[in-house]
Design a protein around this motif. Structure first.
Motif, PDB file in Angstrom:
ATOM      1  N   LEU A 188      -0.528  -6.966 -12.936  1.00 41.90           N
ATOM      2  CA  LEU A 188      -0.098  -6.413 -14.225  1.00 41.90           C
ATOM      3  C   LEU A 188      -0.485  -4.940 -14.321  1.00 41.90           C
ATOM      4  N   MET A 189      -1.702  -4.625 -13.894  1.00 37.72           N
ATOM      5  CA  MET A 189      -2.154  -3.231 -13.923  1.00 37.72           C
ATOM      6  C   MET A 189      -1.329  -2.388 -12.953  1.00 37.72           C
ATOM      7  N   LEU A 190      -1.085  -2.963 -11.776  1.00 38.54           N
ATOM      8  CA  LEU A 190      -0.251  -2.257 -10.805  1.00 38.54           C
ATOM      9  C   LEU A 190       1.126  -2.005 -11.402  1.00 38.54           C
ATOM     10  N   ASN A 191       1.610  -2.993 -12.150  1.00 41.71           N
ATOM     11  CA  ASN A 191       2.908  -2.897 -12.817  1.00 41.71           C
ATOM     12  C   ASN A 191       2.964  -1.684 -13.752  1.00 41.71           C
ATOM     13  N   ILE A 192       1.984  -1.570 -14.632  1.00 43.96           N
ATOM     14  CA  ILE A 192       1.967  -0.449 -15.583  1.00 43.96           C
ATOM     15  C   ILE A 192       1.875   0.881 -14.836  1.00 43.96           C
ATOM     16  N   PHE A 193       1.047   0.887 -13.813  1.00 40.95           N
ATOM     17  CA  PHE A 193       0.890   2.082 -12.995  1.00 40.95           C
ATOM     18  C   PHE A 193       2.238   2.491 -12.384  1.00 40.95           C
ATOM     19  N   LEU A 194       2.984   1.513 -11.860  1.00 40.29           N
ATOM     20  CA  LEU A 194       4.277   1.827 -11.245  1.00 40.29           C
ATOM     21  C   LEU A 194       5.288   2.312 -12.284  1.00 40.29           C
ATOM     22  N   VAL A 195       5.233   1.744 -13.496  1.00 36.92           N
ATOM     23  CA  VAL A 195       6.138   2.216 -14.557  1.00 36.92           C
ATOM     24  C   VAL A 195       5.870   3.686 -14.844  1.00 36.92           C
ATOM     25  N   LEU A 196       4.594   4.038 -14.952  1.00 37.06           N
ATOM     26  CA  LEU A 196       4.242   5.442 -15.214  1.00 37.06           C
ATOM     27  C   LEU A 196       4.714   6.334 -14.062  1.00 37.06           C
ATOM     28  N   ALA A 197       4.524   5.846 -12.831  1.00 33.56           N
ATOM     29  CA  ALA A 197       4.982   6.619 -11.675  1.00 33.56           C
ATOM     30  C   ALA A 197       6.491   6.811 -11.716  1.00 33.56           C
ATOM     31  N   GLY A 198       7.209   5.739 -12.077  1.00 32.99           N
ATOM     32  CA  GLY A 198       8.669   5.816 -12.183  1.00 32.99           C
ATOM     33  C   GLY A 198       9.093   6.830 -13.227  1.00 32.99           C
TER      34      GLY A 198
ATOM     35  N   LEU B 297      12.448   0.144 -15.873  1.00 33.86           N
ATOM     36  CA  LEU B 297      11.387   0.349 -14.884  1.00 33.86           C
ATOM     37  C   LEU B 297      10.381  -0.791 -14.938  1.00 33.86           C
ATOM     38  N   GLY B 298      10.050  -1.215 -16.161  1.00 34.24           N
ATOM     39  CA  GLY B 298       9.077  -2.282 -16.342  1.00 34.24           C
ATOM     40  C   GLY B 298       9.544  -3.566 -15.679  1.00 34.24           C
ATOM     41  N   ILE B 299      10.825  -3.884 -15.828  1.00 33.09           N
ATOM     42  CA  ILE B 299      11.343  -5.121 -15.258  1.00 33.09           C
ATOM     43  C   ILE B 299      11.372  -5.048 -13.731  1.00 33.09           C
ATOM     44  N   LEU B 300      11.834  -3.902 -13.206  1.00 30.32           N
ATOM     45  CA  LEU B 300      11.868  -3.744 -11.755  1.00 30.32           C
ATOM     46  C   LEU B 300      10.447  -3.862 -11.184  1.00 30.32           C
ATOM     47  N   ALA B 301       9.519  -3.149 -11.829  1.00 31.45           N
ATOM     48  CA  ALA B 301       8.143  -3.174 -11.334  1.00 31.45           C
ATOM     49  C   ALA B 301       7.574  -4.575 -11.428  1.00 31.45           C
ATOM     50  N   SER B 302       7.909  -5.283 -12.502  1.00 37.11           N
ATOM     51  CA  SER B 302       7.319  -6.608 -12.688  1.00 37.11           C
ATOM     52  C   SER B 302       7.856  -7.591 -11.650  1.00 37.11           C
ATOM     53  N   MET B 303       9.119  -7.429 -11.246  1.00 39.41           N
ATOM     54  CA  MET B 303       9.621  -8.314 -10.196  1.00 39.41           C
ATOM     55  C   MET B 303       8.901  -8.042  -8.881  1.00 39.41           C
ATOM     56  N   PHE B 304       8.688  -6.768  -8.588  1.00 37.19           N
ATOM     57  CA  PHE B 304       7.988  -6.415  -7.347  1.00 37.19           C
ATOM     58  C   PHE B 304       6.556  -6.952  -7.355  1.00 37.19           C
ATOM     59  N   THR B 305       5.853  -6.696  -8.449  1.00 34.48           N
ATOM     60  CA  THR B 305       4.442  -7.083  -8.469  1.00 34.48           C
ATOM     61  C   THR B 305       4.273  -8.596  -8.551  1.00 34.48           C
TER      62      THR B 305
ATOM     63  N   LEU C 226       0.831  -1.195   0.000  1.00 33.54           N
ATOM     64  CA  LEU C 226       0.000   0.000   0.000  1.00 33.54           C
ATOM     65  C   LEU C 226       0.870   1.252   0.000  1.00 33.54           C
ATOM     66  N   PHE C 227       1.982   1.199   0.730  1.00 35.67           N
ATOM     67  CA  PHE C 227       2.888   2.334   0.787  1.00 35.67           C
ATOM     68  C   PHE C 227       3.471   2.633  -0.594  1.00 35.67           C
ATOM     69  N   VAL C 228       3.962   1.572  -1.273  1.00 33.68           N
ATOM     70  CA  VAL C 228       4.525   1.758  -2.617  1.00 33.68           C
ATOM     71  C   VAL C 228       3.472   2.317  -3.572  1.00 33.68           C
ATOM     72  N   THR C 229       2.248   1.775  -3.448  1.00 34.00           N
ATOM     73  CA  THR C 229       1.171   2.245  -4.326  1.00 34.00           C
ATOM     74  C   THR C 229       0.873   3.722  -4.070  1.00 34.00           C
ATOM     75  N   LEU C 230       0.889   4.101  -2.804  1.00 39.86           N
ATOM     76  CA  LEU C 230       0.611   5.492  -2.447  1.00 39.86           C
ATOM     77  C   LEU C 230       1.672   6.420  -3.044  1.00 39.86           C
ATOM     78  N   ILE C 231       2.950   5.996  -2.892  1.00 35.77           N
ATOM     79  CA  ILE C 231       4.047   6.798  -3.462  1.00 35.77           C
ATOM     80  C   ILE C 231       3.847   6.934  -4.963  1.00 35.77           C
ATOM     81  N   GLY C 232       3.497   5.797  -5.599  1.00 39.54           N
ATOM     82  CA  GLY C 232       3.254   5.806  -7.041  1.00 39.54           C
ATOM     83  C   GLY C 232       2.173   6.809  -7.394  1.00 39.54           C
ATOM     84  N   LEU C 233       1.116   6.804  -6.599  1.00 38.71           N
ATOM     85  CA  LEU C 233      -0.026   7.694  -6.848  1.00 38.71           C
ATOM     86  C   LEU C 233       0.414   9.155  -6.768  1.00 38.71           C
TER      87      LEU C 233
END
Lengths: 534, 358
Positions: free
Chosen positions: A402-412, A502-510, A13-20
């Motif tokens: 997967l959606m969270l992944n794309i969202f994190l890439v955009l945030a990155g 970014l995509g690879i990093l996010a995909s490992m996390f998600t 939730l924290f990572v998602t919030l930062i992304g937001l």
């Protein structure tokens, strides 16, 4: 729910919030609302290929700058020596940064050497040759150290002038960089619409000179190459009534009586026929020089020469005081405007050439975005549907991450202030396909363990632990390729490398961390013997 | 339970097909090399060769011949005109081999020539790209260096991770970097330098018995050569985005290879079979459903890019399409058989682990 699980949910939730926090400012509506004032000032920059604009690589002609400097040194030496009673003839610049001249009287050699040593410490005497008629030919060479210094100085000045010109031209976020090692300048002008105008003002040296017209010279002879000493043949532009232009030959004194370095301001104005012309204002020294000059040359013609092209050669009616002059000639309002900009910003210390240009019109940019997003949506939708059909409930888990992944890439992208380019969009689409890979590896492993007779709980544990190392190994190599892409690439390629990483990093996390949480939550509420929808 | 393509672990004898696979690979490489030889190397786009591209858009359809005639009146060297993008877009790409023209006078020339020849059509210059010959040569060199360093770093990573032989990988890196430097001092062109370095890297992998790295690097060189070859056969041009695609293919091909190798290593540790070929076969079969699924989903998105992504990334998507296909094939039919041919050292039995059943 165990404490461990609670902690993992908290991290997610924290990572998602930062992304937001980083993604939201990219939405114009949010940025303008009161929320936008609290959020950081990050947004996803669109590359030239998406929003239109221009990228230029300019090469600075350092050799020309060095040559000009040597040629100036030659004139200075002639003047200084003459003041001391030593006369030298024909100072000329030869190819390899040498200055050659002839000393007619051999007995003033020592005195000349003294002058050179005192005033020209950046040169050394390469050779003195006594000619048959007793004259001495000197060959001076510019020191390597000074040449390098001059080159750096020229580049710095060129960057400054170009920045000045762009500022006056009005581009919102220009990016100007110098590449010292090969004397190039990179210019990025995002969102620029008048691309032709930009090239026009950037590539012009804007070397302004005032030269006297030699009225006694014979133009017909001059055109055959027979010129009085100290004269040169030039072409003057005229605009005809129908808008076409013609050139007429004109003979000028080679040495300029005044140059553009004394100009403090330039602007445009219109004459009584509504023809645009450029007004110039000299600084006080320039004004004095101009006044003296015009006083000395009444009823003679003075040519106004910009970058070797004669714009006009009006007859001086009277002494002109007040430090104002104007250039009339055959230009459109835009041309006059651009000319004023370059004169105001000053001359480039050396000619620049456009080595590379990439410009994209704004309409093409919009079209590219539409097509890229279209392709992304359709490709993504197909993958999402497929995963649900193939893996059932586990497929929904995969789609969620997967959606969270794309969202994190955009945030990155927003957080790093990276530039999203068309290849970047392709990178996101590609990571879509590859992000599924991590999930697939885990799921196939879980299926395998289930087939081997493990309980769902144990199969999930085993699947995740076994697949994790494989995922790491596989992704590190892709990151290596992406880093190299970033290191060697330019512009759009770098954008692609950043999104891929970014995509690879996010995909490992998600895929490894977040999807495990969803599985654990799901398994917690189920009886141990129930099957797994995977 | 969701769907299953493969109900249970298949038992295809992939290693048994390796001769057929080598023949197919050989023919594909040969076709590409022959095409490259006939055409005198890859067809470089303006990024590498220098030149000018101008993309034009009209309100209506224009006949190519008419357009060419109109543009020829400007007097440009090496002018070609072709349709760009979809049929209904009315977009055309003009390519000029010469790069010593000033682009602003070129714009004016095009504007006036088209206004004169086809005033009713209303044209728009959408994109201008000019690369001078010197910049082109620089970009070409950088692209080659990028490919080389990517391969080298990946070889080092695989050797270190898979065989725990970082020192051997280090020696290889040092030898190559030193060799490149010395050859560079002698003044050998970067193109040859890269090829020499690649051959030396492979020889070093073989000599130092870095067999996993050897298999993986051969597979990715194989993929790049085939992709380049097919591009040459299809008369597609090479530019910077294609280099980006090639590097992505390298990443993808390795991704695939490593997943198979990882399983081979795990199965070696578990001593599932005395026969190395059998171990490889089982490993490929165990990872096959994953390979098919991932390649499938990646191909789906790449096809979406290819069909819908628009003219600017069309060739980029094509390169990825070829590369993903070839990359999947090569991890099964190229990398693994090479590993078999050179045999990695025995995996030590992890402490306390019992040999698992096959």
């Amino acid at each position: 729910m165990s404490g461990n699980l609670r902690l993992r949910i908290g991290i997610t939730l924290f990572v998602t919030l930062i992304g937001l926090i980083y993604v939201l400012p990219s939405i114009p509506a949010v940025r303008e609302s009161s929320l936008g004032k609290v959020l950081p000032d990050t947004k996803i920059n669109l590359g030239l290929d998406l929003q239109g604009g221009m990228h230029l690589t300019l090469g600075v002609d350092i050799d020309k700058a060095v040559e000009n400097n040597i040629s100036q040194a030659g004139r200075d030496l002639r003047d200084i020596a003459r003041d001391d009673g030593v006369f030298i003839l024909r100072p000329t610049v030869t190819k390899e940064n040498h200055l050659q001249f002839v000393l007619p009287k051999a007995d003033s050699r020592d005195k000349l050497d003294e002058i050179i040593a005192e005033h020209f410490e950046n040169f050394r005497v390469n050779s003195r040759t006594t000619l048959d008629d007793g004259q001495v030919r000197y060959d001076l060479i510019m020191t390597e150290k000074y040449k390098n210094y001059l080159a750096d100085l020229t580049l710095d000045q060129a960057v400054k002038t170009i920045r000045n010109r762009i500022d006056q031209f009005g581009v919102s976020e220009p990016d100007i960089r110098k590449q010292r090692e090969d004397y190039r300048i990179q210019v990025q002008l995002p969102g620029l619409k008048d691309q032709q105008g930009a090239i026009d003002i950037l590539s012009r040296t804007a070397h302004l000179e005032f030269k006297m017209v030699d009225e006694n010279a014979d133009i017909a002879k001059a055109q055959k190459g027979i010129l009085p000493p100290g004269d040169e043949l030039a072409m003057m532009q005229h605009t005809n009534a129908d808008g076409s232009s013609t050139e007429t030959p004109i003979v000028l004194k080679r040495d300029a009586v005044l140059t553009g370095e004394y100009i403090t301001n330039a602007g445009t104005a219109f004459d009584s026929y509504n023809q645009p012309y450029v007004t110039l204002t000299f600084n006080s020294r320039g004004a004095r020089l101009f006044e003296r000059l015009t006083g000395e040359h009444v009823k003679e013609r003075m040519a106004i020469v910009l970058d070797g092209k004669v714009y006009s050669a009006p007859v001086i009616q009277d002494r002109i005081s007040g430090g104002r002059a104007s250039i009339t000639g055959s230009f459109t309002t835009d041309e006059a405007h651009n000319l004023a900009i370059v004169l105001r910003a000053g001359a480039l210390p050396a000619p620049v050439t456009i080595l590379q240009e990439r410009s994209v019109g704004p309409s093409l940019g919009q079209e590219s975005i539409d097509q890229g997003i279209n392709a992304a949506l359709i490709g993504g939708a197909l993958v999402i549907v497929f995963m649900v059909i193939y893996y059932g409930f586990a497929g929904i888990v995969a789609d969620t991450v997967l959606m969270l992944n794309i969202f994190l890439v955009l945030a990155g992208l927003a957080g790093f202030g990276a530039t999203l380019t068309l290849p970047g969009i392709a990178g996101i689409i590609l990571t879509l396909g590859m992000a599924v890979d991590a999930n697939v590896l885990i799921y196939e492993r879980i299926r395998e363990e289930l087939r081997n007779g493990l309980t769902p709980r144990a199969a999930v544990d085993m699947g995740y632990s076994r697949a994790t190392l494989t995922i790491l190994d596989a992704n590190v190599t892709t990151v290596i390729a992406a880093i190299i892409l970033y290191q060697f690439g330019t512009g759009p390629i770098r954008g692609f490398a950043v999104t891929l990483t970014l995509g690879i990093l996010a995909s490992m996390f998600t895929a490894i961390f977040v999807s495990r949480i969803l599985f654990d939550l799901w398994l917690v509420k189920r009886p141990a013997k129930a099957g797994l929808s995977i | 339970m969701g769907l299953n393509i493969l109900k249970k672990v298949p038992t295809v004898n992939f290693i048994g097909y390796r001769k057929v696979a080598f023949l197919i690979s050989g023919l594909l490489i040969l076709a590409g090399v022959v095409s490259l030889a006939i055409k005198g190397g890859p067809a470089y786009g303006i990024d590498f060769a220098g030149g000018i591209n101008v993309q034009l858009k009209f309100n209506n359809e224009v006949e190519l011949d008419k357009l060419r005639d109109a543009l020829e009146s400007i007097g440009l060297e090496g002018l070609t005109v072709q349709r760009f993008g979809m049929q209904g877009d009315n977009e055309y790409l003009m390519r000029i081999a010469q790069s010593d023209i000033e682009t602003d006078s070129l714009r004016q020339g095009i504007d006036s020539a088209l206004a004169k020849a086809m005033p009713e059509l209303g044209h728009e210059i959408q994109r201008v790209e000019m690369v001078g010959p010197k910049v082109g040569a620089d970009l070409r060199q950088k692209a080659l260096e990028a490919m080389f360093y990517a391969v080298l770093l990946i070889a080092i990573y695989i050797s270190g991770r898979f065989e725990q032989r970082w020192w051997a990988a280090g020696i290889m890196a040092a030898a190559l970097a030193g060799g490149m430097y010395v050859l560079g001092l002698v003044g050998i062109a970067t193109g040859y330098l890269t090829i020499i370095a690649l051959i030396v890297a492979l020889a070093l992998c073989w000599y130092l018995k870095l067999n996993y790295a050897l298999g993986a690097v051969v597979a990715l060189v194989h993929d790049v050569i085939i992709t380049v070859g097919i591009f040459s056969i299809l008369n597609k041009e090479f530019d910077l985005t294609i280099v980006a695609a090639l590097l992505t293919i390298i990443g993808y091909s390795l991704n695939d290879t490593i997943i198979v190798f990882d399983r081979i290593r795990e199965n070696l540790r578990n001593r599932i079979s005395k026969d190395f070929g059998e171990t490889i076969n089982v490993s490929i079969n165990q990872t096959l459903s994953r390979t098919l699924l991932t390649s499938g989903t990646t191909l789906v998105v790449v096809v979406a890019l290819f069909v819908l992504g628009g003219g600017v990334i069309h060739d980029f998507a094509l390169a990825l399409l070829i590369g993903v296909g070839v990359g999947t094939y090569s991890s099964i039919f190229v990398a693994s058989p090479i590993l078999l041919a050179f045999q990695p050292p025995e995996e030590p039995l992890p402490q306390g682990a019992a040999p698992a059943k096959a």
